[in-house]
Motif scaffolding. Sequence first.
Motif, PDB file in Angstrom:
ATOM      1  N   VAL A 173      23.130  10.636  21.021  1.00  0.00           N
ATOM      2  CA  VAL A 173      24.179  10.890  20.018  1.00  0.00           C
ATOM      3  C   VAL A 173      26.019  11.222  20.718  1.00  0.00           C
ATOM      4  O   VAL A 173      25.502  12.304  21.222  1.00  0.00           O
ATOM      5  N   LEU A 174      26.424  10.518  20.973  1.00  0.00           N
ATOM      6  CA  LEU A 174      27.851  10.788  22.009  1.00  0.00           C
ATOM      7  C   LEU A 174      28.891  11.222  21.116  1.00  0.00           C
ATOM      8  O   LEU A 174      29.260  10.378  20.120  1.00  0.00           O
ATOM      9  N   GLN A 175      29.327  12.524  20.800  1.00  0.00           N
ATOM     10  CA  GLN A 175      30.465  12.614  20.112  1.00  0.00           C
ATOM     11  C   GLN A 175      31.967  12.565  21.039  1.00  0.00           C
ATOM     12  O   GLN A 175      31.960  12.734  21.949  1.00  0.00           O
ATOM     13  N   ILE A 176      32.857  11.513  21.059  1.00  0.00           N
ATOM     14  CA  ILE A 176      33.653  11.233  21.781  1.00  0.00           C
ATOM     15  C   ILE A 176      35.671  11.406  20.713  1.00  0.00           C
ATOM     16  O   ILE A 176      35.303  10.948  19.716  1.00  0.00           O
ATOM     17  N   THR A 177      35.949  11.927  21.650  1.00  0.00           N
ATOM     18  CA  THR A 177      37.056  12.205  21.347  1.00  0.00           C
ATOM     19  C   THR A 177      38.644  12.230  22.178  1.00  0.00           C
ATOM     20  O   THR A 177      38.262  12.532  23.291  1.00  0.00           O
ATOM     21  N   VAL A 178      39.387  11.539  21.700  1.00  0.00           N
ATOM     22  CA  VAL A 178      40.834  11.782  22.993  1.00  0.00           C
ATOM     23  C   VAL A 178      42.157  12.225  22.209  1.00  0.00           C
ATOM     24  O   VAL A 178      41.922  12.772  21.221  1.00  0.00           O
ATOM     25  N   TYR A 179      41.945  13.175  23.039  1.00  0.00           N
ATOM     26  CA  TYR A 179      43.401  14.343  22.567  1.00  0.00           C
ATOM     27  C   TYR A 179      44.701  13.455  22.041  1.00  0.00           C
ATOM     28  O   TYR A 179      44.895  12.884  23.151  1.00  0.00           O
ATOM     29  N   GLU A 180      44.843  13.983  21.289  1.00  0.00           N
ATOM     30  CA  GLU A 180      45.806  13.065  20.422  1.00  0.00           C
ATOM     31  C   GLU A 180      45.928  12.645  19.915  1.00  0.00           C
ATOM     32  O   GLU A 180      47.057  11.889  19.487  1.00  0.00           O
ATOM     33  N   HIS A 181      44.755  11.582  20.270  1.00  0.00           N
ATOM     34  CA  HIS A 181      44.765  10.571  19.670  1.00  0.00           C
ATOM     35  C   HIS A 181      43.634  10.330  18.346  1.00  0.00           C
ATOM     36  O   HIS A 181      42.610  10.142  18.567  1.00  0.00           O
ATOM     37  N   PRO A 182      43.639  11.659  17.115  1.00  0.00           N
ATOM     38  CA  PRO A 182      42.195  11.293  16.346  1.00  0.00           C
ATOM     39  C   PRO A 182      41.797  10.078  15.590  1.00  0.00           C
ATOM     40  O   PRO A 182      40.526   9.907  15.639  1.00  0.00           O
ATOM     41  N   ASP A 183      42.907   9.083  15.976  1.00  0.00           N
ATOM     42  CA  ASP A 183      42.388   7.968  15.169  1.00  0.00           C
ATOM     43  C   ASP A 183      41.006   7.202  16.091  1.00  0.00           C
ATOM     44  O   ASP A 183      40.049   6.250  15.819  1.00  0.00           O
TER      45      ASP A 183
END
Length: 267
Positions: free
Chosen positions: A35-45
């Motif tokens: 299970v991967l948690q993917i985040t993009v800086y300054e794009h919480p959506d």
Amino acid sequence: MMIFKKKYMLVVFFLIFTHVCIASAQDYIVGEGDVLQITVYEHPDLTTVERVSADGTISVPLIGPIDVNGLTLSHISQKIAALLSDGYIIDPQVNIFIQEFRSKKAFIMGEVNKPGLHVLHGTTTFLELLSEAGGLTKNAGDRAILKRKSGTSDEHETIIALDLKRLIEKGDTSMDIPILDGDSVYIDKAGVFYVTGEVKKPDSYKIEDGTTVLKAVTIAGGFTDKASKGRVKIIRKVNGEEKIIGSVDMDEPIVPDDVIVVPESFF
């Protein structure tokens, strides 16, 4: 001053340890079930949590399904960043963390307290797997055998022998190798010898390389006052039959399953 030095060393150790752990995590190769948690800086959506499917894919907002099977976390981050920068986001900074490990497993059998199948939580070394298996039993020998598949066929295996004495007692970390998905580890049972008769602690004992009759008697607490030191004998199994070796020299090497008999002196 001494307290300051100790605190400084602890902080440095913590920073180094943290850096190593992060680097190791980024080198983790994902697979089905992770299970991967993917985040993009300054794009919480665009934050998403995805389980790697049976066909090795995950679904990412704006992009859709992408193949991640066999890739490390850092490679997946780079892949998603490249896809997002193609018309969606300028210079995206993608971070990926393992939220749940499920894809990598290894067997450990033999002289451990919890033998069986164990999930590999990220980058796992031999000692970490051994800890997961509850450690060694008191009957464990000095060698571990690791079998590793060399390819897709079960017929091709690499055999790796690990010297547990060098690793655990002497701290030789070259023996603490990474464990890979599908590895099978077997911990040998130690050979034993027996000492009976006029010794202070007659019993069975774990044999080590280079154990002689004198060392065996010493391990068994030494001779009693009634011992006939010149008439010590060994009962040894040879080709399935017992052979008696009488009046042995104290420097005589012993082999597994030897029975050392110390008779009582007549005088």
